[in-house]
Design an enzyme around this catalytic site. Structure first.
Site, short mmCIF file in Angstrom:
data_model
loop_
_atom_site.label_atom_id
_atom_site.label_comp_id
_atom_site.label_asym_id
_atom_site.label_seq_id
_atom_site.Cartn_x
_atom_site.Cartn_y
_atom_site.Cartn_z
N HIS A 23 8.43 -32.80 2.47
CA HIS A 23 8.98 -32.06 1.33
C HIS A 23 8.22 -32.48 0.09
O HIS A 23 8.41 -33.58 -0.42
CB HIS A 23 10.49 -32.38 1.23
CG HIS A 23 11.17 -31.77 0.06
ND1 HIS A 23 12.43 -32.14 -0.35
CD2 HIS A 23 10.80 -30.77 -0.79
CE1 HIS A 23 12.79 -31.43 -1.40
NE2 HIS A 23 11.80 -30.60 -1.70
N HIS A 55 12.53 -36.20 7.77
CA HIS A 55 12.28 -35.56 6.47
C HIS A 55 11.61 -36.58 5.55
O HIS A 55 12.13 -37.68 5.33
CB HIS A 55 13.63 -35.10 5.90
CG HIS A 55 13.52 -34.30 4.64
ND1 HIS A 55 13.21 -32.96 4.63
CD2 HIS A 55 13.70 -34.65 3.34
CE1 HIS A 55 13.21 -32.51 3.38
NE2 HIS A 55 13.49 -33.52 2.58
N GLY A 71 21.54 -39.47 -2.81
CA GLY A 71 22.89 -39.88 -3.16
C GLY A 71 23.62 -39.03 -4.18
O GLY A 71 24.63 -39.46 -4.74
N MET A 93 17.48 -26.26 -1.99
CA MET A 93 17.96 -27.54 -2.54
C MET A 93 19.42 -27.38 -2.94
O MET A 93 19.78 -26.43 -3.65
CB MET A 93 17.14 -27.95 -3.77
CG MET A 93 15.71 -28.36 -3.48
SD MET A 93 15.53 -29.67 -2.25
CE MET A 93 16.49 -31.01 -2.99
N SER A 114 16.43 -38.20 5.93
CA SER A 114 15.43 -38.37 4.87
C SER A 114 15.09 -39.85 4.72
O SER A 114 15.96 -40.66 4.37
CB SER A 114 15.98 -37.84 3.55
OG SER A 114 15.18 -38.30 2.50
N MET A 161 7.48 -37.48 -3.99
CA MET A 161 7.83 -37.28 -5.41
C MET A 161 6.70 -37.83 -6.27
O MET A 161 6.27 -38.97 -6.06
CB MET A 161 9.12 -38.02 -5.74
CG MET A 161 10.30 -37.56 -4.91
SD MET A 161 11.74 -38.53 -5.34
CE MET A 161 12.99 -37.68 -4.38
N ASP A 215 10.16 -37.23 1.87
CA ASP A 215 10.25 -36.74 0.49
C ASP A 215 9.12 -37.28 -0.38
O ASP A 215 9.09 -38.48 -0.68
CB ASP A 215 11.58 -37.19 -0.13
CG ASP A 215 12.74 -36.33 0.33
OD1 ASP A 215 12.63 -35.10 0.28
OD2 ASP A 215 13.77 -36.92 0.75
N MET A 275 7.65 -32.58 -3.54
CA MET A 275 8.22 -32.37 -4.88
C MET A 275 7.13 -32.79 -5.87
O MET A 275 7.22 -33.85 -6.50
CB MET A 275 9.50 -33.19 -5.04
CG MET A 275 10.65 -32.62 -4.24
SD MET A 275 12.03 -33.79 -4.07
CE MET A 275 11.49 -34.68 -2.61
C1 DX5 Z 1 16.37 -35.26 -3.08
C2 DX5 Z 1 15.59 -35.35 -1.76
C3 DX5 Z 1 16.49 -35.50 -0.60
C4 DX5 Z 1 17.32 -36.77 -0.58
C5 DX5 Z 1 18.64 -36.44 0.05
O1 DX5 Z 1 15.50 -34.99 -4.11
O2 DX5 Z 1 14.79 -34.19 -1.58
O3 DX5 Z 1 15.82 -35.30 0.64
O4 DX5 Z 1 16.72 -37.82 0.09
O5 DX5 Z 1 19.47 -37.54 -0.06
P1 DX5 Z 1 21.05 -37.48 0.15
O6 DX5 Z 1 21.29 -36.98 1.53
O7 DX5 Z 1 21.45 -38.90 -0.06
O8 DX5 Z 1 21.61 -36.53 -0.89
ZN ZN Z 2 13.96 -33.59 0.49
#
Ligand code: DX5
Ligand code: ZN
Length: 225
Positions: A66, A33, A145, A137, A10, A37, A35, A68
């Site tokens: 992804h 990946h 993290g 999820m 990610s 947001m 993300d 969100m």
């Molecule tokens: C969380 C994201 C993840 C995130 C995962 O909302 O969708 O993709 O980056 O990060 P780690 O692997 O650090 O939990």
């Molecule tokens: Zn994600």
């Protein structure tokens, strides 16, 4: 034959000031990946389609976007225009999920639905035959993290059983708190695409971190019940 585990680093955990170099550094992975947001569906804000264009230009790997975001039906177009190879949108945010899946397919990309930890897998039953991937999820989305929610393997087993009953075999992706320690737990329960932010980009040797996650994931497959 052992099921193949895919690793999806990610870029949320990458160094944004040197994004191109960081993306190039994870070339031994299977997917990137990405993300997205929006500060509304989740409390955090990350990046948009122009950054996706820059990431696409820095890698030959397929990019798994992804979303969100609160209005996936509106947002999805910009990411497909920017070259998304695969798009996951959240079930909780979608009013017309079938329509979004069809639109993603019409644009030549793979379609996935993501569900939050508190969303039951049975809600996906009407969509199952149309999905290339389901994103479960394993943390509440919004931040990298975090620690994997303990009940996640049970939920994955339920999803795998539901897919078997329907005679379908979409990819099952997990996202949040995936490390060498947790990877075998989720692959033993049926996950085969492992998203990892901090465990990959937080490592000095990213290729070694990817290989370690792959081996840990693969070790779980052999324990699959
Ligand atoms: C969380 C994201 C993840 C995130 C995962 O909302 O969708 O993709 O980056 O990060 P780690 O692997 O650090 O939990
Ligand atoms: Zn994600």
């Amino acid at each position: 034959m052992l099921e193949e585990i895919k690793i999806a680093p990610s870029v949320l955990a990458a160094d944004f000031a040197r994004l191109g170099a960081d993306v190039a550094d994870v070339a031994t992975a299977d997917l990137i990946h990405f993300d997205v947001m929006d500060g509304h569906f989740v409390p955090n804000i990350s990046f948009g389609p122009d950054v996706l264009r820059a990431v696409k230009a820095s890698t030959d790997l397929p990019v798994d976007v992804h979303l969100m975001v609160s209005n996936p039906e509106v947002a999805v177009r910009g990411y497909l225009d920017a070259g998304a190879d695969m798009v996951s949108f959240h079930y909780e945010a979608a009013t017309h999920a079938h329509r979004i899946v069809s639109y993603i397919h019409d644009r030549g990309a793979k379609a996935a639905v993501a569900i939050n930890p508190a969303t039951p897998v049975c809600l996906l039953e009407p969509l199952l035959g149309e999905l290339d991937m389901i994103l479960v999820m394993t943390v509440d989305p919004g931040f990298g993290g975090q620690a994997l929610i303990e009940s996640s393997p049970r939920k994955l087993r339920r999803l795998r059983r539901m897919c078997d009953e329907h005679g379908v075999n979409p990819l099952i992706e997990v996202d949040g708190g995936i490390t060498e320690a947790t990877a075998p737990l989720v692959t033993a329960a049926g996950a085969n695409v492992l998203v990892s932010g901090s465990a990959v980009f937080g490592a000095a040797d990213r290729a070694a971190a990817i290989a370690a996650l792959r081996a840990a994931g693969q070790s779980g497959v052999s324990k699959m019940a």
